[in-house]
Design an enzyme around this catalytic site. Structure first.
Site, PDB file in Angstrom:
ATOM      1  CG  HIS A  43      -2.107  -0.806   1.093  1.00  0.00           C
ATOM      2  ND1 HIS A  43      -3.018  -0.609   0.092  1.00  0.00           N
ATOM      3  CD2 HIS A  43      -2.553  -1.851   1.809  1.00  0.00           C
ATOM      4  CE1 HIS A  43      -3.983  -1.494   0.219  1.00  0.00           C
ATOM      5  NE2 HIS A  43      -3.726  -2.272   1.252  1.00  0.00           N
ATOM      6  CD  GLU A  77       0.558 -12.805 -20.989  1.00  0.00           C
ATOM      7  OE1 GLU A  77       1.339 -12.165 -20.269  1.00  0.00           O
ATOM      8  OE2 GLU A  77      -0.671 -12.609 -20.978  1.00  0.00           O
ATOM      9  CG  ASP A 123       2.940 -13.637 -17.264  1.00  0.00           C
ATOM     10  OD1 ASP A 123       3.315 -14.123 -16.180  1.00  0.00           O
ATOM     11  OD2 ASP A 123       2.001 -12.830 -17.351  1.00  0.00           O
ATOM     12  CB  CYS A 143       3.179  -4.590 -23.647  1.00  0.00           C
ATOM     13  SG  CYS A 143       2.357  -6.168 -23.393  1.00  0.00           S
TER      14      CYS A 143
HETATM   15  C1  PEP Z   1       3.670  -9.451 -19.351  1.00  0.00           C
HETATM   16  O1  PEP Z   1       3.393 -10.559 -18.894  1.00  0.00           O
HETATM   17  O2  PEP Z   1       4.729  -9.181 -19.929  1.00  0.00           O
HETATM   18  C2  PEP Z   1       2.715  -8.326 -19.211  1.00  0.00           C
HETATM   19  C3  PEP Z   1       2.915  -7.181 -19.830  1.00  0.00           C
HETATM   20  O3  PEP Z   1       1.644  -8.514 -18.426  1.00  0.00           O
HETATM   21  P1  PEP Z   1       1.670  -8.539 -16.831  1.00  0.00           P
HETATM   22  O4  PEP Z   1       3.011  -8.043 -16.379  1.00  0.00           O
HETATM   23  O5  PEP Z   1       0.546  -7.662 -16.427  1.00  0.00           O
HETATM   24  O6  PEP Z   1       1.444  -9.990 -16.543  1.00  0.00           O
HETATM   25 MG    MG Z   2       1.378 -11.153 -18.334  1.00  0.00          MG
END
Ligand code: PEP
Ligand code: MG
Length: 600
Positions: free
Chosen positions: A198, A440, A464, A511
């Site tokens: 938090h 992923e 991931d 991403c």
């Molecule tokens: C990822 O897995 O790279 C991703 C962008 O999603 P998150 O980090 O939210 O799992």
């Molecule tokens: Mg992810």
């Protein structure tokens, strides 16, 4: 006995909210109260239960008072956490089971509650999602409040803090943080907590530098000590010498001028010297982050994580909430676009009307798109919200954790159903909204050619993808040395996906956190990614390096990497190549983020 006074002592933790501040320490006593444990007689049972119920009622009154006293608008946004705490005070698992323990085991209320809280905490430890796991602390904060009320131990009145201080605490409950007059708080230092605690979330959202998880903060810092809190490096310096102090002031000035200098690149096109255009997007979770993303030159939101809409509440977000949130987002970033990722969370907590789902291996369990396909009403509500908002900007829909063809087909079938319903109700939406799959999971990489036939774009989630490809838990510090973004297997996976996507005429984005690491830019450029989406703070530097690079040199580097055999060899080679080519940038980055203190 007083504590030793440390001089020029560096302590390390996690930089949870960036920035450097100097201030005097204000120690908040949130140490555990000593709990009397005793057996009670049959005749004492009812009065003990009464005493416990009174402490619960007292705790509710205190939390309501804190909630009602919030004046600051920014802080008010976080008041929902107090509602969560008030809900916990109604929770039967906590209350009835404690009462049962008093009655059956014939122990005092403190003992019964303590045992019950320990049991509940263990259940939380099994949760994979770090955000949800962190929520066990909410139960602990509440328990501490009840304990203090049981034993008649007063809470410090931290609402009265005066002067510009750095708040130092073992741990801060949301109720504590919310009570603080944040105008007087320059920084936070806590012994406990990680980047999703938090304190971390709140300090980041209100822009107060913080270092959490120092372990030794409260044992080494005395009230009144002068502190430098470096939220970038995750370092706190206790009573710095004049020399260190001056170095830090210089560092602060240097940081500001570097940031200012870098911001010049934010408005320039993300284009290499040889004319290769890449879209540079921002990954965000809160609408509050939009101004920072825009200021830093994000060309849209490449990943909007929608989990925030669902967490920290007992009900599900309504269609209207979804719609309003996405509409604001779409309008704020227009003419750029927004990629909305549908819910990506495990099925363990927020669906509390169904009771928690116990999973022994939640990372591979009922999460993300799997959960959405199962909880059809919840999923369709989100899809309706996205589709209705789609006429207020340029939107894309992204499905997380796609593992194979059937899953994307099922998700799309539900999307089409929602589209049909909207048409029937004469509600407008963009019926050409692009639909993408997050790549992923290794099975998605291997079947990217098949998935490409079903979607309009790919977005590679390397956070991931690395975890599943290398079988390395992304949040387990014991195996973090194996979490190698440039492992040959990871680079090959990305190459497969880009090639399959491009063969089918799709745009391929990335991403994961990798996208924001300037040292990896050439690898990503060489691999041919069309869009890189990252945390907003990384954008100006990445743009700057991109504009000084050519795709040709990036491809040459990549060719060499494919001749190498291990992640560490590749990592080293890539970093030294980039540092040689951009000495100014890499010296700056690494003296800032990784040394943990100024160089003498
Ligand atoms: C990822 O897995 O790279 C991703 C962008 O999603 P998150 O980090 O939210 O799992
Ligand atoms: Mg992810």
């Amino acid at each position: 006995m007083g504590k030793e006074r440390f001089v020029n002592q560096f302590i390390h933790g996690t930089g949870a909210s960036s920035g450097i501040v100097v201030g005097r320490a204000f120690l908040v006593d949130r140490s555990k109260v000593r709990l009397p444990q005793k057996a009670i007689a049959d005749t004492e049972v009812e009065s003990e239960i009464e005493r416990f119920r009174n402490a619960i009622e007292q705790s509710k009154v205190q939390l309501l008072e804190i909630k009602n006293a919030i004046l600051d608008e920014e802080v008010r946004k976080h008041a929902f956490i107090l509602d969560v705490h008030l809900m916990i005070l109604e929770d039967q698992m906590l209350i009835q089971e404690t009462i049962d323990a008093i009655r059956i085991q014939k122990v005092n209320a403190e003992w019964a509650l303590d045992t019950n809280v320990e049991r509940l905490s263990k259940a939380f430890d099994a949760i994979e999602d770090p955000y949800l796991r962190e929520r066990k602390n909410d139960i602990k904060y509440i328990a501490q409040r009840i304990f203090r009320n049981l034993v008649g131990h007063k809470h410090d009145d931290i609402a009265q803090i005066k002067g510009n201080v750095v708040v130092v605490a073992h741990d801060l409950s949301p109720a504590d943080t919310i009570q603080l007059n944040l105008k007087n708080v320059r920084g936070f230092v806590t012994d406990m907590g990680g980047p999703v605690s938090h304190t971390a979330i709140l300090s980041k959202s209100i822009g107060i530098p913080s270092v959490v998880g120092t372990e030794v903060g409260t044992s080494q810092i005395n009230g009144g000590d002068e502190l430098i809190v470096d939220g970038d490096a995750g370092v706190v310096i206790i009573n710095p010498t004049e020399q260190v102090f001056k170095q830090y002031l210089a560092r602060l000035a240097q940081r500001e001028s570097i940031e200012k200098e870098l911001l010049k690149f934010s408005k320039l096109p993300a284009e290499t010297r040889d004319g290769y255009r890449v879209t540079v997007g921002a990954n965000i979770e809160l609408l509050d982050e939009i101004p920072s993303a825009k200021k830093r030159g994000a060309e849209g939101i490449g990943l909007y994580r929608t989990e925030c809409l669902y967490l920290g509440r007992k009900d599900l977000p309504s269609e209207e909430e979804h719609y309003e949130t996405y509409r604001k987002l779409g309008e704020a970033v227009f003419p750029h676009g927004v990629t909305i990722r549908t819910l990506d969370v495990g099925g363990d907590k927020f669906l509390n009307h169904d009771g928690p789902v116990q999973e022994t291996n939640p990372a591979m369990g009922l999460r993300a798109i799997r959960l959405s396909i199962k909880e059809i009403d919840m999923f369709k509500t989100q899809l309706r919200g996205i589709l209705r908002a789609s006429i207020h900007g340029r939107f894309k829909i992204l499905f997380p954790m796609i593992s194979g063809l059937e899953e994307i087909q099922q998700a799309k079938a539900l999307l089409f159903e929602v589209m049909e319903e909207l048409r029937r109700d004469k509600i407008p939406f963009d019926d050409h909204i692009p639909v993408g799959a997050m790549i992923e999971i290794p099975s998605a990489c291997m079947t990217a050619d098949l998935l490409a036939k079903e979607v309009d774009f790919f977005s590679i989630g390397t956070n991931d993808l690395i975890q599943y490809t290398l079988a390395v838990d992304r949040v387990n510090e014991h195996v973090s040395y194996l979490y190698e973004p440039l492992h040959p297997a990871v680079i090959r996976c990305i190459r497969e996906v880009v090639e399959a996507g491009h063969r089918a005429g799709l745009q391929v984005a990335i991403c994961g956190e990798m996208a924001g690491e300037p040292a990896y830019l050439w690898v990503l450029l060489g691999l041919g990614l069309d869009e890189i989406s990252m945390n907003p703070r990384s954008i100006p530097r990445v743009k700057k390096i991109l504009r000084m690079s050519s795709v040709e040199e990036a491809r040459e580097l990549l060719e060499e990497l494919f001749r190498m055999t291990s992640g560490s060899e590749i990592e080293q080679y890539v970093r030294s190549t980039m540092a040689r080519r951009f000495p100014e940038d890499f010296l700056e980055i690494y003296s800032w983020d990784q040394d943990g203190g100024p160089k003498s």
